[in-house]
Design a protein around this motif. Structure first.
Motif, PDB file in Angstrom:
ATOM      1  N   CYS A 171       0.848  -1.188   0.000  1.00  0.00           N
ATOM      2  CA  CYS A 171       0.000   0.000   0.000  1.00  0.00           C
ATOM      3  C   CYS A 171       0.884   1.238   0.000  1.00  0.00           C
ATOM      4  CB  CYS A 171      -0.872   0.026   1.247  1.00  0.00           C
ATOM      5  SG  CYS A 171      -2.377  -0.929   1.068  1.00  0.00           S
ATOM      6  N   VAL A 172       0.379   2.305  -0.619  1.00  0.00           N
ATOM      7  CA  VAL A 172       1.138   3.557  -0.607  1.00  0.00           C
ATOM      8  C   VAL A 172       0.982   4.255   0.746  1.00  0.00           C
ATOM      9  CG1 VAL A 172      -0.662   5.087  -1.490  1.00  0.00           C
ATOM     10  CG2 VAL A 172       1.711   5.523  -2.096  1.00  0.00           C
ATOM     11  N   SER A 173      -0.058   3.884   1.488  1.00  0.00           N
ATOM     12  CA  SER A 173      -0.291   4.540   2.770  1.00  0.00           C
ATOM     13  C   SER A 173       0.214   3.661   3.913  1.00  0.00           C
ATOM     14  CB  SER A 173      -1.784   4.778   2.956  1.00  0.00           C
ATOM     15  OG  SER A 173      -2.434   3.544   3.035  1.00  0.00           O
ATOM     16  N   CYS A 178      -5.675   3.815   5.413  1.00  0.00           N
ATOM     17  CA  CYS A 178      -6.042   4.463   4.159  1.00  0.00           C
ATOM     18  C   CYS A 178      -7.558   4.486   3.959  1.00  0.00           C
ATOM     19  CB  CYS A 178      -5.384   3.730   2.993  1.00  0.00           C
ATOM     20  SG  CYS A 178      -5.724   4.513   1.421  1.00  0.00           S
ATOM     21  N   MET A 180      -8.711   6.146   1.026  1.00  0.00           N
ATOM     22  CA  MET A 180      -8.853   6.612  -0.358  1.00  0.00           C
ATOM     23  C   MET A 180      -9.948   5.860  -1.118  1.00  0.00           C
ATOM     24  SD  MET A 180      -5.775   7.557  -2.870  1.00  0.00           S
ATOM     25  CE  MET A 180      -4.463   6.726  -2.226  1.00  0.00           C
ATOM     26  N   GLY A 181      -9.997   4.532  -0.957  1.00  0.00           N
ATOM     27  CA  GLY A 181     -10.989   3.722  -1.668  1.00  0.00           C
ATOM     28  C   GLY A 181     -12.402   4.131  -1.279  1.00  0.00           C
ATOM     29  N   PRO A 189     -11.443   0.208   2.319  1.00  0.00           N
ATOM     30  CA  PRO A 189     -10.312  -0.729   2.462  1.00  0.00           C
ATOM     31  C   PRO A 189     -10.427  -1.599   3.703  1.00  0.00           C
ATOM     32  CG  PRO A 189      -9.506   1.468   1.974  1.00  0.00           C
ATOM     33  CD  PRO A 189     -10.987   1.595   2.201  1.00  0.00           C
ATOM     34  N   CYS A 194     -11.269  -2.483  -1.076  1.00  0.00           N
ATOM     35  CA  CYS A 194     -10.472  -1.414  -1.690  1.00  0.00           C
ATOM     36  C   CYS A 194     -10.428  -1.528  -3.218  1.00  0.00           C
ATOM     37  CB  CYS A 194      -9.048  -1.443  -1.151  1.00  0.00           C
ATOM     38  SG  CYS A 194      -8.104  -0.096  -1.828  1.00  0.00           S
ATOM     39  N   GLN A 196      -8.345   0.180  -4.992  1.00  0.00           N
ATOM     40  CA  GLN A 196      -6.959   0.546  -5.298  1.00  0.00           C
ATOM     41  C   GLN A 196      -6.838   1.848  -6.084  1.00  0.00           C
ATOM     42  OE1 GLN A 196      -4.794  -2.796  -6.934  1.00  0.00           O
ATOM     43  NE2 GLN A 196      -4.612  -3.602  -4.857  1.00  0.00           N
ATOM     44  N   PRO A 197      -7.500   2.938  -5.652  1.00  0.00           N
ATOM     45  CA  PRO A 197      -7.359   4.191  -6.383  1.00  0.00           C
ATOM     46  C   PRO A 197      -5.926   4.730  -6.376  1.00  0.00           C
ATOM     47  CG  PRO A 197      -8.595   4.519  -4.351  1.00  0.00           C
ATOM     48  CD  PRO A 197      -8.445   3.051  -4.535  1.00  0.00           C
ATOM     49  N   CYS A 198      -5.090   4.206  -5.495  1.00  0.00           N
ATOM     50  CA  CYS A 198      -3.677   4.626  -5.529  1.00  0.00           C
ATOM     51  C   CYS A 198      -3.021   4.171  -6.824  1.00  0.00           C
ATOM     52  CB  CYS A 198      -2.927   4.066  -4.324  1.00  0.00           C
ATOM     53  SG  CYS A 198      -3.018   2.275  -4.200  1.00  0.00           S
TER      54      CYS A 198
HETATM   55  S1  SF4 Z   1      -6.118   2.761  -2.005  1.00  0.00           S
HETATM   56 FE1  SF4 Z   1      -6.180   0.622  -1.219  1.00  0.00          FE
HETATM   57  S2  SF4 Z   1      -4.334  -0.346  -2.080  1.00  0.00           S
HETATM   58 FE2  SF4 Z   1      -4.087   1.891  -2.297  1.00  0.00          FE
HETATM   59  S3  SF4 Z   1      -2.965   2.550  -0.463  1.00  0.00           S
HETATM   60 FE3  SF4 Z   1      -5.133   2.741   0.005  1.00  0.00          FE
HETATM   61  S4  SF4 Z   1      -5.692   0.762   0.995  1.00  0.00           S
HETATM   62 FE4  SF4 Z   1      -3.749   0.475  -0.062  1.00  0.00          FE
END
Ligand code: SF4
Length: 413
Positions: A171-173, A178, A180-181, A189, A194, A196-198
């Motif tokens: 994960c980027v976080s 996280c 973001m999803g 997530p 998730c 995976q919008p990263c």
């Molecule tokens: S969007 Fe999903 S895969 Fe990407 S950093 Fe966040 S938790 Fe991890």
């Protein structure tokens, strides 16, 4: 020195079997939607007898993943699942959990099952390790953000067993932190959804003088090949530093990927099995055969990094998308007959004299190349090309090293 367990992902029965066959000591798998791979095939409580029977054949362990962060509606589902598990005569070796409420329910309903704490909980210091040990946790999966020194320090505290991720997507976080999803696609997530919008590619959108967004005034963020993956994390690959990881005294080395194919899991497990066994048998003089490194390079993956464990400062890949697998499985050996003949289940066409790559089912044998001198159908008719979804007999001129379960592959490019 402790020989660490090699822990494999299993998304279905085929992968479960392949993981043990290729050298896993234990597998982790999800049941229903109560884990962080809501969209993988997953198993049910009714599958437990068969799961444990397969594991028993290899003296392997099975960890059931229950690491979702449920709200009050979903906790009822968790409770019902645990009651079902309590009534099952067959239990998993342990459960991987992360939510304090779920841990409390497990203690009440299935107190006899060991609990491992998921990386999602984010256990960053010794006081947290002590806290979780006091709650009955016997093993903690450390965050991927830990360095080798931090892993060694955690192990040296002797509070509980320690598990770390050694291969797969990252994960980027910060682990488990996280949203973001949930924000971008309404898929949370921490509920295993998730999106995976990263990994998405992003554009810059202009605002007018009053601060209003101007959607038709977009600018691509270009780095290379026409796009940029600005949050895209590389994939973890610690094959080269397995000796250092073993020397930390860590109890379990975990491979990520419950959505991965049978071939991917087989290939990765085989490489790490060789690295762990090789270091234990020969110590510093062990040299990992090049074919294992090549295996990991040929698989579907993003650019590799040793991550925080290896102290790599370049973990984000802003200019690369995912590399496609350079291997196609063309057949699986079903039976071995005398005179260098093997019966093969054909998955993709292959020809006589074509140089193919064999992924041996024997965990101790490295991948090797082979060409078949003859292909015949089950009536004995010669064929130049083996056809998809047929069963054929193949012959090779030298001593036949093929064994049941070996995968026959074509390397592309
Ligand atoms: S969007 Fe999903 S895969 Fe990407 S950093 Fe966040 S938790 Fe991890």
């Amino acid at each position: 020195m402790i020989k660490p367990e090699l822990l494999a992902p299993a998304g279905n029965f085929e992968t479960l079997h392949a993981a043990f066959l290729h050298g896993a000591d234990a597998v982790f798998l999800g049941m229903g939607t109560l884990n962080l791979r809501a969209y993988s095939e997953n198993f049910s409580v009714d599958d437990l007898p068969e799961i444990m029977r397969i594991a028993g054949e290899y003296s392997g362990k099975v960890y059931l993943v229950l690491n979702t962060m449920p709200n009050d509606d979903q906790i009822i589902e968790v409770e019902q699942f645990l009651i079902q598990l309590a009534n099952s005569p067959i239990k998993p070796s342990a459960m991987i959990v992360s939510d304090p409420g779920v841990i409390r329910l497990c203690g009440k309903i299935v107190p006899e099952i060991e609990l491992h704490l998921s990386t999602q909980t984010g256990t960053f210091n010794s006081e947290s390790l002590k806290f979780w040990a006091e709650q009955g946790i016997t093993r903690v999966v450390l965050p991927r953000e830990f360095s080798l020194e931090q892993i060694a320090h955690s192990v040296s505290q002797e509070i509980c067993e320690i598990e770390v991720f050694v291969h797969g997507a990252m994960c980027v976080s910060v682990s488990g932190r996280c949203l973001m999803g949930a924000y971008i696609s309404g898929r949370h997530p921490n509920h295993g959804e998730c999106s995976q919008p990263c990994r998405f590619s992003y554009d810059i959108v202009a605002r007018d003088g009053a601060g209003n967004l101007m959607p038709d005034k977009g600018f691509s963020v270009e780095e290379e090949n026409g796009t940029a993956y600005i949050f895209n994390s590389k994939d973890l690959n610690t094959l080269e530093i397995i000796p250092q990881l073993i020397e930390t005294g860590v109890h379990s080395l975990k491979i990520e990927g419950r959505n991965k194919s049978v071939h991917y899991v087989s290939s990765v497990i085989k490489a790490y099995r060789a690295a762990i066994d090789g270091y234990f048998e020969k110590g510093d003089s062990y040299v990992l055969p090049e074919s294992y490194r090549t295996e990991l390079e040929l698989l579907d993956h993003r650019p590799y990094t040793t991550g925080f464990v290896g102290g790599d400062a370049q973990m984000q890949s802003v200019s690369f998308a995912k590399e496609k697998s350079k291997i196609r499985v063309v057949g699986v050996v079903k039976e071995v007959l005398p005179n260098c003949v093997a019966v093969v289940d054909v998955k993709n066409p292959f020809k006589t004299e074509e140089l193919l790559s064999i992924l041996p089912a024997n965990a101790k044998v490295a991948p090797y190349n082979l060409a078949f001198t003859e292909i015949v159908d089950l009536s004995g008719n010669r064929m130049n090309t083996a056809i998809t979804n047929r069963v054929v007999c193949v012959k090779n001129s030298s001593e036949n090293k093929l064994k049941v379960g070996d995968m026959i592959r074509r390397v592309i490019g």
